[in-house]
Enzyme design. Structure first.
Site, PDB file in Angstrom:
ATOM      1  CB  ILE A   1     -14.725  58.836  45.442  1.00  0.00           C
ATOM      2  CG1 ILE A   1     -14.781  58.000  46.723  1.00  0.00           C
ATOM      3  CG2 ILE A   1     -13.631  59.882  45.514  1.00  0.00           C
ATOM      4  CD1 ILE A   1     -13.498  57.251  47.015  1.00  0.00           C
ATOM      5  N   GLY A   2     -18.119  58.219  45.327  1.00  0.00           N
ATOM      6  CA  GLY A   2     -19.086  57.248  44.827  1.00  0.00           C
ATOM      7  C   GLY A   2     -20.324  57.215  45.699  1.00  0.00           C
TER       8      GLY A   2
ATOM      9  N   GLY B   1     -23.577  54.748  46.827  1.00  0.00           N
ATOM     10  CA  GLY B   1     -24.218  53.443  46.836  1.00  0.00           C
ATOM     11  C   GLY B   1     -25.672  53.601  47.208  1.00  0.00           C
TER      12      GLY B   1
ATOM     13  CB  ALA C   1     -23.063  53.913  51.743  1.00  0.00           C
ATOM     14  CB  VAL C   2     -21.945  59.211  50.467  1.00  0.00           C
ATOM     15  CG1 VAL C   2     -21.191  60.053  49.452  1.00  0.00           C
ATOM     16  CG2 VAL C   2     -23.412  59.574  50.442  1.00  0.00           C
ATOM     17  CB  VAL C   3     -17.569  55.823  48.812  1.00  0.00           C
ATOM     18  CG1 VAL C   3     -16.112  55.497  49.107  1.00  0.00           C
ATOM     19  CG2 VAL C   3     -18.431  54.582  48.965  1.00  0.00           C
TER      20      VAL C   3
ATOM     21  CE  LYS D   1     -20.716  51.207  51.295  1.00  0.00           C
ATOM     22  NZ  LYS D   1     -20.612  49.985  50.501  1.00  0.00           N
TER      23      LYS D   1
ATOM     24  CG  ASP E   1     -24.698  43.495  45.968  1.00  0.00           C
ATOM     25  OD1 ASP E   1     -25.374  43.246  44.949  1.00  0.00           O
ATOM     26  OD2 ASP E   1     -24.623  44.628  46.469  1.00  0.00           O
TER      27      ASP E   1
HETATM   28  N1  LIG Z   1     -12.405  51.972  48.575  1.00  0.00           N
HETATM   29  C1  LIG Z   1     -12.835  52.642  47.520  1.00  0.00           C
HETATM   30  N2  LIG Z   1     -11.962  53.315  46.762  1.00  0.00           N
HETATM   31  C2  LIG Z   1     -12.392  54.003  45.697  1.00  0.00           C
HETATM   32  N3  LIG Z   1     -13.667  54.088  45.296  1.00  0.00           N
HETATM   33  C3  LIG Z   1     -14.576  53.440  46.013  1.00  0.00           C
HETATM   34  C4  LIG Z   1     -14.213  52.692  47.163  1.00  0.00           C
HETATM   35  N4  LIG Z   1     -15.329  52.159  47.674  1.00  0.00           N
HETATM   36  C5  LIG Z   1     -16.330  52.538  46.881  1.00  0.00           C
HETATM   37  N5  LIG Z   1     -15.891  53.319  45.881  1.00  0.00           N
HETATM   38  C6  LIG Z   1     -16.701  53.953  44.843  1.00  0.00           C
HETATM   39  O1  LIG Z   1     -17.933  54.293  45.405  1.00  0.00           O
HETATM   40  C7  LIG Z   1     -18.996  53.673  44.683  1.00  0.00           C
HETATM   41  C8  LIG Z   1     -20.100  53.335  45.648  1.00  0.00           C
HETATM   42  O2  LIG Z   1     -19.661  52.313  46.470  1.00  0.00           O
HETATM   43  P1  LIG Z   1     -20.681  51.492  47.339  1.00  0.00           P
HETATM   44  O3  LIG Z   1     -19.977  50.294  47.805  1.00  0.00           O
HETATM   45  O4  LIG Z   1     -21.296  52.338  48.370  1.00  0.00           O
HETATM   46  O5  LIG Z   1     -21.859  51.274  46.378  1.00  0.00           O
HETATM   47  P2  LIG Z   1     -22.177  50.164  45.306  1.00  0.00           P
HETATM   48  O6  LIG Z   1     -21.601  48.882  45.747  1.00  0.00           O
HETATM   49  O7  LIG Z   1     -21.824  50.642  43.951  1.00  0.00           O
HETATM   50  O8  LIG Z   1     -23.728  50.163  45.418  1.00  0.00           O
HETATM   51  P3  LIG Z   1     -24.619  49.350  46.369  1.00  0.00           P
HETATM   52  O9  LIG Z   1     -24.264  49.705  47.762  1.00  0.00           O
HETATM   53  O10 LIG Z   1     -25.948  49.800  45.982  1.00  0.00           O
HETATM   54  O11 LIG Z   1     -24.343  47.925  46.050  1.00  0.00           O
HETATM   55  C9  LIG Z   1     -18.354  52.477  44.000  1.00  0.00           C
HETATM   56  O12 LIG Z   1     -19.063  52.122  42.840  1.00  0.00           O
HETATM   57  C10 LIG Z   1     -16.960  52.981  43.700  1.00  0.00           C
HETATM   58  O13 LIG Z   1     -16.943  53.685  42.487  1.00  0.00           O
END
Ligand SMILES: Nc1ncnc2c1ncn2[C@@H]1O[C@H](COP(=O)(O)OP(=O)(O)OP(=O)(O)O)[C@@H](O)[C@H]1O
Length: 691
Positions: A65-66, A68, A71-73, A88, A183
Site C-alpha cells: 500500500i505504500g 518508503g 521499506a514497503v508497507v 511495514k 521527519d
Molecule cells: N499504517 C498505514 N496504513 C496505511 N498506509 C500506510 C501506513 N503506513 C504507511 N502507509 C503508506 O505507505 C507509504 C510509505 O510509508 P513509509 O512510512 O514507509 O514511507 P514514507 O514515510 O512515505 O517515506 P520515508 O520512509 O522515505 O520517509 C505512506 O506514504 C502511506 O501512504
C-alpha cells in the site's frame, strides 16, 4: 488532555531533559543475545500490551500500500483477530548495525507512545533480513497520498488547519516526552477513514532523552529539513517546527518548496536563502494572512525564535480547524480508498551492490511476501541505471572492488549492500575464485545482530548480517523500484565541526527518485570520522548557511572525480573512481583569485552508497538524478580559461628561462645572451663549438 501526556510546559524544561513520561530500559534488552531475545514475549512488559503482533506466522500479507525509502508497507491480515493491519517491512540489509539498533530502539519507544494522533505500533519482529513493524491500517493513507490522488495543487485552508492541528497535537506530545520526530512531512501524516490524522514513521525519530547532548545527527528529508539540522550545529525539537512549517506549505501547494531541486541544492538554498513563505498571490488557492503568519513563525532560521509546538497550537490559524469528519467530506469523499489507488513503483536508477551469483528470483509482478530463504553470501556487484544485469565477470584477487556496471535493478538478482563506514578490508570482499570465501568484516559479525533486540522486536528466522549478505527476507526485492532514498548527515558525535577542522568528510549522498517523482527522499550524509587534512586550512569551511550563501551567490562549485582516500577501502575505491567527490567550492574562480589561495571549500562530500539509505542512484550515473550544479558549464568554462592563461604565463616564463640558460653556463666575457626570439631557435653546432 490525551492519555499518556506528560505535562512539561516550557522549552527549557525539555532542554533540561524533563523526566520523560515514557521510560524504557533500553540497555538490558539491547544486550540480549539471540537466545535471550526469544524470551522477550514473556519477560518484557511490552509483550502483551504493546507487542502482541509479533509473530510472522500470524499474518497473511497482502498487497503493498505504500513505498518508503527503505521499506514497503503492506496490508496484512492478522489471523488471531481477523483484523486488517498494516505491516511495514524494512530491509535490514540496507542498514548498518548501529542503525538497526537505533531503529529498534526507536520502534520500541514508539510502541510505548499513547496519543490519539501518534501512530501506534502493535508489534515488531524480524524475519529473515526484514524488520516488520505492525501498525493499524489507516484506510486513507498519507496526506501526501491523498494529495497525489485527488488534490495535486494542494488542499483548502480549513482542511489544512484540521490536519495540521492534529499533527501539532502529536508533536506537543512527542516533544513533551523528550522526542524529536525529525521527519515531519505530509507523507508521514496518515489518515484513517474517519478523518483522524496520525503522525507516523519514527524511523528517524530521535530521543532527546538518550543523552545530554544536543543532537548532531543529520537526518531527515532535505526539503523539510531545518537549517540547523543541515549545519549539524546541534538542534533540538524546534527542528520539527521548521518541518511542520514546510509541511504546511506542502499541503497548501501540493509539494514542498524546493521539491524540484536536487538534494544538495536544496541544502545550499535552504542555508543561503531566506525561508520560504506562503506566496498568497501566486497560490492556486486563496489563503488567509493568518495562515501565512503561522508559517512564517515556523520558518524562522533562528530556531530560538520559533514557537514551541504548544505555543503554536494557540495560534489563531488553528481556530478554523474543524472536527475530523470535515476531512471525510472535504477530502476522502473525493478520493478512492487506499487499497483502490494505484501504487506506482518507479524503476530506480541507483547504485547498488548486487549479487551476481545465484539470482534471487523475486517476481516483481507478485508483491506478496515469499517464504524466507536461507541466507547466502555472494559477490557484490555495483549496478547503475536501468539495464539488465550483465553476466558476472571475474574479479581479480588484486582488485577486490565490486564489479561496476550499468544495470537494472528490476527483476534482478537479489542484491546486497555493503555497510558503509565500516572498515572494509580487502579480504572481506569476495573474489570470483572464491565467492563463498567471503566473510563479513569482523566489525559486523553475523551474530552481532541482536535479533529481536529493541524492546518488543521479535526475531523469527535467521537474521543476516545486515550489511554484508544478500537478503533472505523473502520479500520481493524490487527495492530498486521503490526506494526513494534518504539523506542524512551523521557527524561523529565526539567531534564537532570546527572551522579549523579541515575535514574531508566522507559523506554519503544517495538519492533515488520517489515514486511520484517528487524529491521526497530522505537523505543521509555521513561523516565517518575519517578526517583528512586538506591542502590548506584556507581551503576548508564548514557547511554553514553563511558559507553556503556565499557559495550560492558566487555560483562557484566543482564536481570533481578524485581518487579514494584509502586503497584498502574497495568501496571507496570503486566509488571514488566511478562517482568522484562532490565539492562545494566557495569563492571567486577568476584566475587572479584562484592564485590567491583565498578560496574556501566546504567539507567535501564523497558520493558513496549508503546501505542505511537507498544505496541508490545518488548523484552519480544517471543524468536525471545527477546532482550537478546547473552552473557547472559556466564554472568549467571559467576554470578552463584560467588554465589557458596560466599556461600562457608558464610558456613565457619558460621561454625567458631558456633565453637565460646560456648565461648560466658560459663566462660573461664569451657569452652573448640570446634574445627571446633567438632562444626559440635551436642552438647551432657552430655556436656550441664557439663556446
Ligand atoms: N499504517 C498505514 N496504513 C496505511 N498506509 C500506510 C501506513 N503506513 C504507511 N502507509 C503508506 O505507505 C507509504 C510509505 O510509508 P513509509 O512510512 O514507509 O514511507 P514514507 O514515510 O512515505 O517515506 P520515508 O520512509 O522515505 O520517509 C505512506 O506514504 C502511506 O501512504
Amino acid at each position: 488532555m490525551p492519555s499518556g501526556e506528560n505535562l512539561v510546559t516550557s522549552d527549557s524544561a525539555v532542554q533540561k531533559r524533563a523526566k520523560p513520561a515514557i521510560h524504557i530500559d533500553i540497555a538490558p534488552t539491547h544486550l540480549l543475545t539471540p537466545v535471550d531475545t526469544e524470551r522477550i514475549p514473556s519477560a518484557s512488559p511490552l509483550s502483551s500490551e504493546t507487542n502482541w503482533a509479533n509473530r510472522y506466522e500470524d499474518f497473511v500479507i497482502g498487497n503493498p500500500i505504500g513505498y518508503g525509502s527503505s521499506a514497503v508497507v503492506y496490508e496484512a491480515m492478522y489471523k488471531p483477530l481477523n483484523k486488517k493491519l498494516a505491516i511495514k517491512a524494512i530491509d535490514l540489509d540496507k542498514f548498518e548495525r548501529n542503525q538497526i539498533d537505533e531503529l529498534r530502539r526507536e520502534t520500541a519507544l514508539m510502541a510505548l507512545c499513547k496519543h490519539p494522533n501518534v501512530l501506534k505500533v502493535y508489534g515488531s519482529f524480524v524475519n529473515g533480513s526484514k524488520l516488520f513493524i505492525v501498525t493499524p491500517y489507516l484506510a486513507a493513507g498519507s496526506c501526501l497520498d491523498i494529495m497525489k490522488t485527488g488534490f495535486s495543487e494542494g488542499l483548502d485552508e480549513i482542511s489544512i488547519a484540521t490536519i495540521l492541528k492534529q499533527a501539532l497535537e502529536a508533536l506537543v506530545y512527542l516533544h513533551k516526552n523528550g522526542h524529536i520526530h525529525r521527519d515531519v512531512k505530509a507523507g508521514n501524516l496518515l489518515m484513517d477513514d474517519q478523518g483522524q490524522v496520525l503522525l507516523a514513521d519514527f524511523g528517524v525519530s530521535s530521543s532527546l532523552t538518550e543523552n545530554n547532548e544536543v543532537r548532531r545527527t543529520f537526518v531527515g528529508t532535505p526539503c523539510w529539513m531545518a537549517p540547523e539540522v543541515m549545519e549539524q550545529a546541534g538542534y533540538d525539537y524546534k527542528a520539527d517546527i521548521w518541518s511542520f512549517g514546510i509541511t504546511a506549505l506542502e499541503l497548501a501547494t501540493g509539494h514542498a518548496p524546493l521539491a524540484r531541486h536536487p538534494p544538495m541544492k536544496v541544502l545550499m538554498m535552504t542555508l543561503a536563502n531566506d525561508p520560504p513563505t506562503l506566496d498568497r498571490q501566486n497560490c492556486k488557492q486563496k489563503f488567509s494572512r493568518t495562515f501565512k503568519d503561522m508559517i512564517d513563525l515556523c520558518l524562522q532560521k533562528d530556531h530560538h525564535k520559533r514557537p514551541t509546538a504548544e505555543k503554536l497550537l494557540a495560534h489563531p490559524f488553528f481556530k478554523q480547524a474543524k472536527r475530523h469528519d470535515h476531512l471525510v467530506k472535504a477530502l476522502l469523499a473525493h478520493v478512492p480508498p487506499l487499497d483502490q489507488r494505484p501504487h506506482k513503483q518507479v524503476p530506480q536508477k541507483q547504485i547498488i551492490l548486487a549479487s551476481a551469483e545465484k539470482p534471487w528470483n523475486f517476481d516483481t509482478q507478485d508483491e506478496r511476501i515469499q517464504p524466507v530463504r536461507p541466507i547466502e553470501r555472494s559477490k557484490p556487484v555495483v549496478h547503475f541505471g536501468e539495464h539488465p544485469p550483465i553476466p558476472e565477470r571475474p574479479v581479480p584477487e588484486t582488485d577486490p572492488q565490486p564489479i561496476l556496471s550499468g544495470e537494472a535493478v528490476s527483476n534482478k538478482p537479489r542484491w546486497m549492500t555493503q555497510a558503509h563506514g565500516l572498515p572494509i578490508q580487502t579480504q572481506d570482499l569476495p573474489t570470483a575464485s572464491s565467492p563463498s570465501s567471503y566473510s563479513p568484516p569482523s566489525s559486523t559479525p553475523l551474530d552481532a545482530h541482536p535479533p529481536g533486540v529493541g524492546l518488543g522486536i521479535m526475531h523469527h528466522g535467521p537474521l543476516s548480517a545486515a550489511s554484508s549478505t544478500p537478503s533472505a527476507g523473502g520479500l520481493p526485492s524490487s527495492e530498486g523500484e521503490f526506494r526513494k532514498g534518504r539523506f542524512s548527515v551523521h557527524q561523529t558525535p565526539t567531534r564537532a565541526m570546527a572551522s579549523e577542522d579541515w575535514i574531508e568528510s566522507r559523506a554519503i549522498v544517495c538519492r533515488a527518485p520517489s515514486q511520484d517523482g517528487e524529491r521526497r527522499s530522505r537523505f543521509e550524509i555521513k561523516q565517518n570520522g575519517i578526517q583528512q587534512v586538506c591542502e590548506s586550512p584556507a581551503t576548508g569551511l564548514p557547511l554553514t548557511r553563511e558559507n553556503l550563501k556565499e557559495c550560492v551567490l558566487n555560483k562557484v562549485g566543482r564536481f570533481s572525480l578524485e581518487k579514494p582516500e584509502s586503497p584498502s577501502d574497495p568501496i571507496a575505491l570503486s566509488e571514488g573512481r566511478k562517482k568522484g567527490r562532490f565539492e562545494l567550492k566557495v569563492g571567486s574562480s577568476t584566475p587572479s583569485d584562484t592564485d590567491k589561495a583565498t578560496h574556501y571549500e566546504s567539507p567535501q562530500s564523497t558520493v558513496i552508497p549508503s546501505p542505511s539509505i537507498s544505496p541508490s542512484n545518488s548523484i552519480s550515473r544517471d543524468s536525471s538524478n545527477r546532482m550537478v550544479d546547473p552552473n557547472l558549464p559556466h564554472m568549467v568554462h571559467v576554470h578552463v580559461e584560467a588554465l589557458i592563461k596560466q599556461t600562457e604565463i608558464q610558456k613565457n616564463m619558460l621561454q625567458g628561462l631558456l633565453a637565460t640558460l646560456p648565461s648560466l653556463y658560459a663566462s660573461p666575457s664569451t657569452t652573448r645572451l640570446r634574445t627571446p626570439s633567438e632562444a626559440k631557435k635551436p642552438v647551432s653546432s657552430d655556436e656550441i663549438n664557439q663556446r
